[in-house]
Scaffold this motif. Structure first.
Motif, mmCIF file in Angstrom:
data_model
loop_
_atom_site.group_PDB
_atom_site.id
_atom_site.type_symbol
_atom_site.label_atom_id
_atom_site.label_comp_id
_atom_site.label_asym_id
_atom_site.label_seq_id
_atom_site.Cartn_x
_atom_site.Cartn_y
_atom_site.Cartn_z
ATOM 1 N N PRO A 117 -40.721 -92.219 4.526
ATOM 2 C CA PRO A 117 -40.005 -91.098 3.827
ATOM 3 C C PRO A 117 -40.039 -89.864 4.527
ATOM 4 C CG PRO A 117 -42.000 -91.874 2.226
ATOM 5 C CD PRO A 117 -42.017 -92.742 3.548
ATOM 6 N N GLY A 118 -41.094 -89.568 4.953
ATOM 7 C CA GLY A 118 -41.346 -88.109 5.601
ATOM 8 C C GLY A 118 -40.325 -88.123 6.761
ATOM 9 N N VAL A 119 -40.140 -89.146 7.421
ATOM 10 C CA VAL A 119 -39.214 -89.119 8.734
ATOM 11 C C VAL A 119 -37.798 -89.221 8.255
ATOM 12 C CG1 VAL A 119 -38.479 -90.475 10.598
ATOM 13 C CG2 VAL A 119 -40.909 -90.022 10.183
ATOM 14 N N VAL A 120 -37.491 -90.094 7.348
ATOM 15 C CA VAL A 120 -36.367 -90.344 6.749
ATOM 16 C C VAL A 120 -35.821 -88.897 6.108
ATOM 17 C CG1 VAL A 120 -34.770 -91.299 4.802
ATOM 18 C CG2 VAL A 120 -36.427 -92.660 6.251
ATOM 19 N N CYS A 121 -36.629 -88.222 5.313
ATOM 20 C CA CYS A 121 -36.315 -86.443 4.818
ATOM 21 C C CYS A 121 -36.216 -85.764 5.801
ATOM 22 C CB CYS A 121 -37.433 -86.329 3.963
ATOM 23 S SG CYS A 121 -37.190 -84.932 3.178
ATOM 24 N N VAL A 122 -36.892 -85.669 7.001
ATOM 25 C CA VAL A 122 -36.579 -84.952 7.936
ATOM 26 C C VAL A 122 -34.874 -85.309 8.499
ATOM 27 C CG1 VAL A 122 -37.069 -84.352 10.519
ATOM 28 C CG2 VAL A 122 -38.890 -84.620 8.706
ATOM 29 N N ALA A 123 -34.724 -86.579 8.827
ATOM 30 C CA ALA A 123 -33.260 -86.737 9.197
ATOM 31 C C ALA A 123 -32.294 -86.486 8.439
ATOM 32 C CB ALA A 123 -33.608 -88.318 9.551
ATOM 33 N N ALA A 124 -32.572 -86.380 7.132
ATOM 34 C CA ALA A 124 -31.535 -86.096 6.305
ATOM 35 C C ALA A 124 -31.299 -84.594 6.088
ATOM 36 C CB ALA A 124 -32.028 -86.569 4.775
ATOM 37 N N ASN A 125 -32.105 -83.762 6.818
ATOM 38 C CA ASN A 125 -31.795 -82.308 6.479
ATOM 39 C C ASN A 125 -31.563 -81.733 7.981
ATOM 40 O OD1 ASN A 125 -33.475 -80.857 3.808
ATOM 41 N ND2 ASN A 125 -34.211 -82.928 4.140
ATOM 42 N N GLN A 126 -30.691 -82.077 8.605
ATOM 43 C CA GLN A 126 -30.057 -81.520 9.876
ATOM 44 C C GLN A 126 -31.298 -81.048 10.812
ATOM 45 O OE1 GLN A 126 -27.802 -78.609 7.860
ATOM 46 N NE2 GLN A 126 -25.624 -79.831 8.283
ATOM 47 N N TRP A 127 -32.169 -82.017 11.143
ATOM 48 C CA TRP A 127 -33.083 -81.696 11.981
ATOM 49 C C TRP A 127 -32.997 -80.957 13.177
ATOM 50 C CZ3 TRP A 127 -34.183 -83.869 16.423
ATOM 51 C CH2 TRP A 127 -33.465 -85.103 16.761
ATOM 52 N N GLN A 128 -31.680 -81.396 13.875
ATOM 53 C CA GLN A 128 -31.337 -80.877 15.199
ATOM 54 C C GLN A 128 -31.098 -79.594 14.925
ATOM 55 O OE1 GLN A 128 -29.800 -83.324 13.616
ATOM 56 N NE2 GLN A 128 -29.451 -85.074 14.670
ATOM 57 N N VAL A 129 -30.363 -79.031 14.033
ATOM 58 C CA VAL A 129 -30.103 -77.554 13.775
ATOM 59 C C VAL A 129 -31.295 -76.725 13.558
ATOM 60 C CG1 VAL A 129 -28.608 -75.928 12.377
ATOM 61 C CG2 VAL A 129 -27.820 -78.071 12.909
ATOM 62 N N LEU A 130 -32.256 -77.385 12.632
ATOM 63 C CA LEU A 130 -33.583 -76.416 12.550
ATOM 64 C C LEU A 130 -34.424 -76.424 13.770
ATOM 65 C CD1 LEU A 130 -34.442 -78.136 8.929
ATOM 66 C CD2 LEU A 130 -33.483 -75.965 9.217
ATOM 67 N N LEU A 131 -34.298 -77.716 14.420
ATOM 68 C CA LEU A 131 -35.235 -77.470 15.723
ATOM 69 C C LEU A 131 -34.574 -76.558 16.742
ATOM 70 C CD1 LEU A 131 -37.901 -78.841 16.699
ATOM 71 C CD2 LEU A 131 -36.394 -80.694 17.581
ATOM 72 N N ALA A 132 -33.273 -76.554 16.953
ATOM 73 C CA ALA A 132 -32.622 -75.783 18.004
ATOM 74 C C ALA A 132 -32.715 -74.358 17.354
ATOM 75 C CB ALA A 132 -31.232 -76.040 17.969
ATOM 76 N N SER A 133 -32.719 -73.956 16.000
ATOM 77 C CA SER A 133 -33.026 -72.727 15.702
ATOM 78 C C SER A 133 -34.429 -72.113 15.899
ATOM 79 C CB SER A 133 -32.912 -72.475 14.026
ATOM 80 O OG SER A 133 -33.289 -71.391 13.836
ATOM 81 N N GLY A 134 -35.387 -72.777 15.706
ATOM 82 C CA GLY A 134 -36.757 -72.341 16.301
ATOM 83 C C GLY A 134 -37.283 -71.143 15.454
#
Length: 242
Positions: free
Chosen positions: A169-186
């Motif tokens: 569920p941790g990975v699913v939760c990350v996927a649900a939270n726009q992880w690409q945008v957050l990771l790109a933000s840094g």
């Protein structure tokens, strides 16, 4: 003389579950405080606990009610759907640029999918399939998207398993939270938010397993009204600060 009669006793409330719901509500309010006009971007991090903990509460309720009459579960769904409609206007009044529905439709669809997996009856499986199809087709209109709809099921799958299964569920939760945008933000806030999404399920599971002696005020059906009400209260706060 008749045999001794017993007085019916209702289901004992789970204090840990009530505590989880109150903390999820607090996390949600903290998250939405970012929109009242103050510089409170750091509240994004504790705000990432709210959605996974509400999903965990759904999983916990389903697990507890797995052998009970189904009518209570239909009422549960009914309240979610009713307040999905009631909450939409306060939600859009407060979140000016909202591009998704409020969170309750996501939770309602997630409940149907998790319940379909649990019950296994053809009717329940059919409803789960319909819910999953809606989630795929309208993913961009749903808060937290398709993966958000899957999160209650992911929580239910690991509910009674060892703690390390919570990575699912941790990975699913990350996927649900726009992880690409957050990771790109840094930014530190974005990265801390990602980390919080990942560990939120295990934090919630630990709380449910080890806070059995907690006795917060019971969160009953009236609590559904807190969702639209908190938008209106925060909207009033924003106007007072303007």
């Amino acid at each position: 003389m008749h045999g001794t009669q017993t007085i019916p006793v209702g289901r004992v409330r789970d204090g840990a579950l009530d505590l989880l719901k109150w903390l999820a509500l607090l996390s949600m309010v903290l998250d939405h405080l970012r929109y009242v006009g103050l510089n409170l971007d750091g509240l994004y991090v504790p705000g990432r606990l709210a959605f996974p903990w509400f999903c965990l509460a759904i999983a916990a309720n389903l697990h507890r009610a797995r052998n009970s009459p189904v009518m209570g579960q239909w009422r549960y769904l009914g309240w979610l759907l009713l307040f999905s409609v009631i909450s939409e206007v306060p939600y859009r009044l407060f979140i000016d640029d909202a591009d998704t529905l409020n969170v309750l439709p996501t939770l309602a669809l997630g409940l149907l999918i998790a319940r379909g997996w649990q019950q296994k009856a053809l009717f329940d499986r059919g409803l789960a399939l319909i819910a999953a199809t809606i989630a795929v087709v309208f993913s961009t209109q749903l808060m937290f998207g398709f993966f958000g709809v899957l999160l209650p099921l992911a929580m239910l799958l690991v509910f009674r398993r060892p703690w390390y299964f919570s990575v699912l569920p941790g990975v699913v939760c990350v996927a649900a939270n726009q992880w690409q945008v957050l990771l790109a933000s840094g930014s530190p806030v974005a990265l801390a938010g990602l980390a919080t999404c990942l560990i939120a399920p295990i934090l919630g599971l630990v709380l449910l397993r080890h806070a059995k002696n907690a006795s917060p005020p019971p969160m009953r059906r009236w609590a559904y009204a807190l969702y639209p009400a908190h938008f209106l209260l925060l909207l009033a706060l924003r106007h007072s600060l303007a």
